[in-house]
Design a protein around this motif. Structure first.
Motif, PDB file in Angstrom:
ATOM      1  N   CYS A 281      31.574  40.281  32.164  1.00 45.84           N
ATOM      2  CA  CYS A 281      30.799  40.652  33.348  1.00 45.84           C
ATOM      3  C   CYS A 281      29.373  40.140  33.247  1.00 45.84           C
ATOM      4  N   ASP A 282      28.738  40.052  34.408  1.00 47.06           N
ATOM      5  CA  ASP A 282      27.317  39.728  34.521  1.00 47.06           C
ATOM      6  C   ASP A 282      26.643  40.908  35.202  1.00 47.06           C
ATOM      7  N   PRO A 283      25.929  41.758  34.462  1.00 51.15           N
ATOM      8  CA  PRO A 283      25.317  42.938  35.076  1.00 51.15           C
ATOM      9  C   PRO A 283      24.309  42.603  36.163  1.00 51.15           C
ATOM     10  N   LEU A 284      23.652  41.450  36.078  1.00 49.81           N
ATOM     11  CA  LEU A 284      22.635  41.113  37.063  1.00 49.81           C
ATOM     12  C   LEU A 284      23.238  40.861  38.441  1.00 49.81           C
ATOM     13  N   THR A 285      24.402  40.238  38.466  1.00 49.37           N
ATOM     14  CA  THR A 285      25.065  39.979  39.740  1.00 49.37           C
ATOM     15  C   THR A 285      26.172  40.977  40.035  1.00 49.37           C
ATOM     16  N   ARG A 286      26.458  41.885  39.064  1.00 51.58           N
ATOM     17  CA  ARG A 286      27.501  42.906  39.219  1.00 51.58           C
ATOM     18  C   ARG A 286      28.845  42.264  39.554  1.00 51.58           C
ATOM     19  N   THR A 287      29.164  41.200  38.835  1.00 48.28           N
ATOM     20  CA  THR A 287      30.452  40.534  38.965  1.00 48.28           C
ATOM     21  C   THR A 287      31.188  40.622  37.639  1.00 48.28           C
ATOM     22  N   TYR A 288      32.512  40.549  37.690  1.00 50.03           N
ATOM     23  CA  TYR A 288      33.292  40.646  36.454  1.00 50.03           C
ATOM     24  C   TYR A 288      34.629  39.938  36.630  1.00 50.03           C
ATOM     25  N   GLN A 289      35.268  39.649  35.500  1.00 53.44           N
ATOM     26  CA  GLN A 289      36.623  39.108  35.485  1.00 53.44           C
ATOM     27  C   GLN A 289      37.385  39.804  34.376  1.00 53.44           C
ATOM     28  N   THR A 290      38.511  40.401  34.713  1.00 55.04           N
ATOM     29  CA  THR A 290      39.352  41.065  33.723  1.00 55.04           C
ATOM     30  C   THR A 290      40.229  40.035  33.026  1.00 55.04           C
ATOM     31  N   ILE A 291      40.541  40.300  31.767  1.00 53.84           N
ATOM     32  CA  ILE A 291      41.352  39.403  30.942  1.00 53.84           C
ATOM     33  C   ILE A 291      42.433  40.238  30.271  1.00 53.84           C
ATOM     34  N   LEU A 292      43.680  39.904  30.544  1.00 55.57           N
ATOM     35  CA  LEU A 292      44.800  40.589  29.904  1.00 55.57           C
ATOM     36  C   LEU A 292      45.183  39.832  28.639  1.00 55.57           C
ATOM     37  N   CYS A 293      45.423  40.577  27.576  1.00 53.89           N
ATOM     38  CA  CYS A 293      45.832  39.940  26.328  1.00 53.89           C
ATOM     39  C   CYS A 293      47.230  39.343  26.476  1.00 53.89           C
ATOM     40  N   SER A 294      47.428  38.190  25.892  1.00 53.43           N
ATOM     41  CA  SER A 294      48.762  37.601  25.870  1.00 53.43           C
ATOM     42  C   SER A 294      49.678  38.441  24.989  1.00 53.43           C
ATOM     43  N   ASP A 295      50.972  38.270  25.174  1.00 48.64           N
ATOM     44  CA  ASP A 295      51.935  39.064  24.396  1.00 48.64           C
ATOM     45  C   ASP A 295      51.775  38.818  22.902  1.00 48.64           C
ATOM     46  N   GLU A 296      51.535  37.560  22.532  1.00 48.24           N
ATOM     47  CA  GLU A 296      51.401  37.244  21.116  1.00 48.24           C
ATOM     48  C   GLU A 296      50.110  37.809  20.546  1.00 48.24           C
ATOM     49  N   ALA A 297      49.014  37.666  21.325  1.00 45.73           N
ATOM     50  CA  ALA A 297      47.723  38.161  20.840  1.00 45.73           C
ATOM     51  C   ALA A 297      47.706  39.680  20.805  1.00 45.73           C
ATOM     52  N   GLY A 298      48.359  40.321  21.774  1.00 44.94           N
ATOM     53  CA  GLY A 298      48.327  41.775  21.831  1.00 44.94           C
ATOM     54  C   GLY A 298      49.033  42.452  20.682  1.00 44.94           C
ATOM     55  N   SER A 299      49.946  41.745  20.031  1.00 45.91           N
ATOM     56  CA  SER A 299      50.681  42.351  18.923  1.00 45.91           C
ATOM     57  C   SER A 299      49.982  42.181  17.587  1.00 45.91           C
ATOM     58  N   ARG A 300      48.878  41.449  17.540  1.00 37.68           N
ATOM     59  CA  ARG A 300      48.202  41.169  16.278  1.00 37.68           C
ATOM     60  C   ARG A 300      47.097  42.182  15.998  1.00 37.68           C
ATOM     61  N   LEU A 301      46.745  42.262  14.724  1.00 33.01           N
ATOM     62  CA  LEU A 301      45.500  42.912  14.338  1.00 33.01           C
ATOM     63  C   LEU A 301      44.354  41.959  14.661  1.00 33.01           C
ATOM     64  N   PHE A 302      43.185  42.525  14.974  1.00 30.25           N
ATOM     65  CA  PHE A 302      42.073  41.683  15.390  1.00 30.25           C
ATOM     66  C   PHE A 302      40.906  41.809  14.432  1.00 30.25           C
ATOM     67  N   LEU A 303      40.285  40.656  14.164  1.00 27.90           N
ATOM     68  CA  LEU A 303      39.052  40.599  13.385  1.00 27.90           C
ATOM     69  C   LEU A 303      37.825  40.528  14.289  1.00 27.90           C
ATOM     70  N   GLY A 304      38.036  40.361  15.582  1.00 26.34           N
ATOM     71  CA  GLY A 304      36.911  40.346  16.515  1.00 26.34           C
ATOM     72  C   GLY A 304      37.179  39.476  17.723  1.00 26.34           C
ATOM     73  N   VAL A 305      36.401  39.704  18.784  1.00 31.28           N
ATOM     74  CA  VAL A 305      36.432  38.872  19.991  1.00 31.28           C
ATOM     75  C   VAL A 305      35.003  38.420  20.276  1.00 31.28           C
ATOM     76  N   PHE A 306      34.860  37.187  20.793  1.00 26.69           N
ATOM     77  CA  PHE A 306      33.545  36.582  20.927  1.00 26.69           C
ATOM     78  C   PHE A 306      33.489  35.735  22.192  1.00 26.69           C
ATOM     79  N   LEU A 307      32.292  35.618  22.756  1.00 24.99           N
ATOM     80  CA  LEU A 307      32.040  34.742  23.889  1.00 24.99           C
ATOM     81  C   LEU A 307      31.593  33.370  23.387  1.00 24.99           C
ATOM     82  N   LEU A 308      32.120  32.328  24.020  1.00 30.61           N
ATOM     83  CA  LEU A 308      31.733  30.963  23.711  1.00 30.61           C
ATOM     84  C   LEU A 308      31.072  30.339  24.931  1.00 30.61           C
ATOM     85  N   ASP A 309      30.167  29.382  24.694  1.00 33.63           N
ATOM     86  CA  ASP A 309      29.507  28.681  25.787  1.00 33.63           C
ATOM     87  C   ASP A 309      30.522  27.922  26.626  1.00 33.63           C
TER      88      ASP A 309
END
Length: 472
Positions: free
Chosen positions: A178-206
């Protein structure tokens, strides 16, 4: 004698008639005000403005200044000379900390920097526009990039190691950017393969797109999300392999799994994130003499070895963090056995590590409110680290102080010391949105567009801007 008299006569005659001064051309008048400075010199002056916030205020001086600032070439040069302006940080509130979260429905709070506290009203950053979804799993802050935030919902599964020791397994259900300044957002659903894994973290890339000002700055239309997972080995107990997946925004985006490169790492409970620098992510691994690294560009994992003087012994690895810097150098901050908070920097070219800054925590914290004599008998702990300041606490009790890396001053009263968690910088959007007069023809104009609420208190900027006579 006659010659001598003739010379005197000639001298008298010449003295009797004064010589006429040579005729001089009138000198044109020079500059009389700031609006007489040529464009190429004014551009050099504006390039030396301290921050993007000050540049925005300067652009509202007059139409001429705004035309120079709004040029794509000028914006590209300015960004190459100045780091992004950070008016504050989003702090994660650790649920185990004795200070309760300010909002029971979130785990984070925005803390403005004192020097730019009036740059933006923190109420503009409220996240009340996000979808509610499952109320039992509130949105938690995972990362920031530019002015965007990455939040997630997670399921935590607790496991007992010993009678008094537990560890948690992290699973993501869904995410939102999301961008709080413009109050816009996009939801992201985890893929089936990713959702079944343990996670070490999620990060934003340029973003990968290059905008008209010459840089690939992140926006809601070009962001990417990196999810780093953990996959246990089937043939070796207590070991695993890291995996990376990338989500790209846009109509042709979606999840893509990065190429696998088998790097063996210890069990999930022994791994924790320690920082980000030079387009790489780092995790420490307890009782290991190396650090797990992920290159954000190639998405390749590797094991990086730091000198013992920098990282400490494997059993001491919890007392150091990896940070970057505006000069692009790799830095490590570590609490030594004698409680010296030391910043090490790797010299570019030679790769040699040297101690850049040292602060004695027992001495620097003397006289701070709430300081006890029993503090720092054992090595302190790093709570959070950034390129601007470090949060530390003694092991004896949670008593957080911040160390400014520029001045090396220790502060206890700052608001950020109330939150024992990670801190993510909030950067003002770039490039700024300015209405620029392209030439003498006032009917033609050009707008560089970013979210209109880049105004970050635009009214205040206009009111505080100076005036420029003759060109307004």
């Amino acid at each position: 004698m006659a010659n001598k008299g003739a010379r005197r006569g000639r001298r008298r005659r010449s003295n009797g008639k004064p010589k006429r001064a040579p005729r001089r051309e009138p000198i044109p008048p020079g500059p009389t005000g700031v609006h007489h400075i040529p464009d190429h010199l004014l551009e050099l002056v504006l390039l030396r403005v301290g921050s993007s916030l000050a540049l925005l205020r300067a652009a509202f001086t007059c139409k001429r200044w705004r035309r120079i600032v709004a040029a794509a070439a000028f914006l590209a040069r300015f960004r190459s000379l100045h780091a992004a302006h950070v008016p504050g940080h989003h702090h994660v509130v650790d649920p185990s900390f004795k200070e309760p979260p300010p909002d029971g429905n979130s785990n984070h709070v925005y803390v403005p920097d004192p020097s730019t506290a009036d740059a933006i009203d923190r109420r503009r950053l409220a996240l009340d526009f996000l979808p509610e979804g499952d109320r039992s799993l509130p949105w938690e802050l995972g990362d920031s990039r530019g002015s965007l935030l990455l939040l997630y919902r997670r399921n935590i599964v607790w496991h007992r190691i010993t009678y008094r020791t537990w560890y948690s397994e992290l699973h993501f259900s869904d995410m939102v950017v999301c961008d709080p300044l413009t109050r816009t957002y996009q939801t992201i659903l985890c893929s089936d393969e990713a959702g079944s894994r343990l996670f070490l973290g999620v990060f934003l890339l340029d973003g990968v797109a290059v905008d008209e000002s010459g840089g690939g700055f992140i926006t809601m239309s070009n962001f990417r999300v990196l999810a780093v997972g953990y996959e246990s080995h089937d043939f070796e107990d207590g070991r695993g392999t890291p995996r990376a997946s990338v989500f790209s925004s846009g109509s042709e985006g979606g999840w893509q799994i990065a190429a696998e490169n088998d790097v063996s790492i210890p069990e999930y409970a022994l791994i924790s994130f320690i920082g980000r620098a030079r387009s790489s992510l780092y995790w420490r691994m307890e009782r290991e003499s190396v650090v797990l690294a992920l290159d954000e560009t190639t998405l390749e994992f590797s094991l990086v070895e730091f000198p013992c003087t920098v990282m400490g012994m494997p059993e001491e690895s919890s007392a150091f963090r990896v940070i970057g810097g505006h000069d692009g150098a790799l830095r490590v901050v570590r609490v030594m056995v004698n409680n010296d908070l030391t910043v090490f920097v790797q010299l570019q070219g030679s790769g040699e590590w040297v101690a850049e800054k040292v602060v004695s925590l027992p001495e620097a914290t003397c006289g701070q409110p709430g300081r006890e004599e029993t503090y720092f008998q054992r090595p302190g702990k790093i709570v959070s680290a950034s390129t601007r300041y470090i949060l530390v606490t003694p092991q004896e009790e949670t008593w957080i102080v911040s160390v400014d890396l520029e001045t090396l001053e220790v502060e206890r009263a700052h608001e950020r010391n109330r939150y024992a968690g990670a801190a993510y910088p909030f950067e003002l959007p770039w490039p700024p949105a300015l209405q620029a007069c392209r030439a003498a023809d006032r009917r033609r104009s050009r707008r560089i567009y970013v979210p209109p609420t880049f105004a970050y208190e635009l009214v205040n900027c206009i009111c505080n801007a100076p005036t420029c006579s003759g060109t307004s």
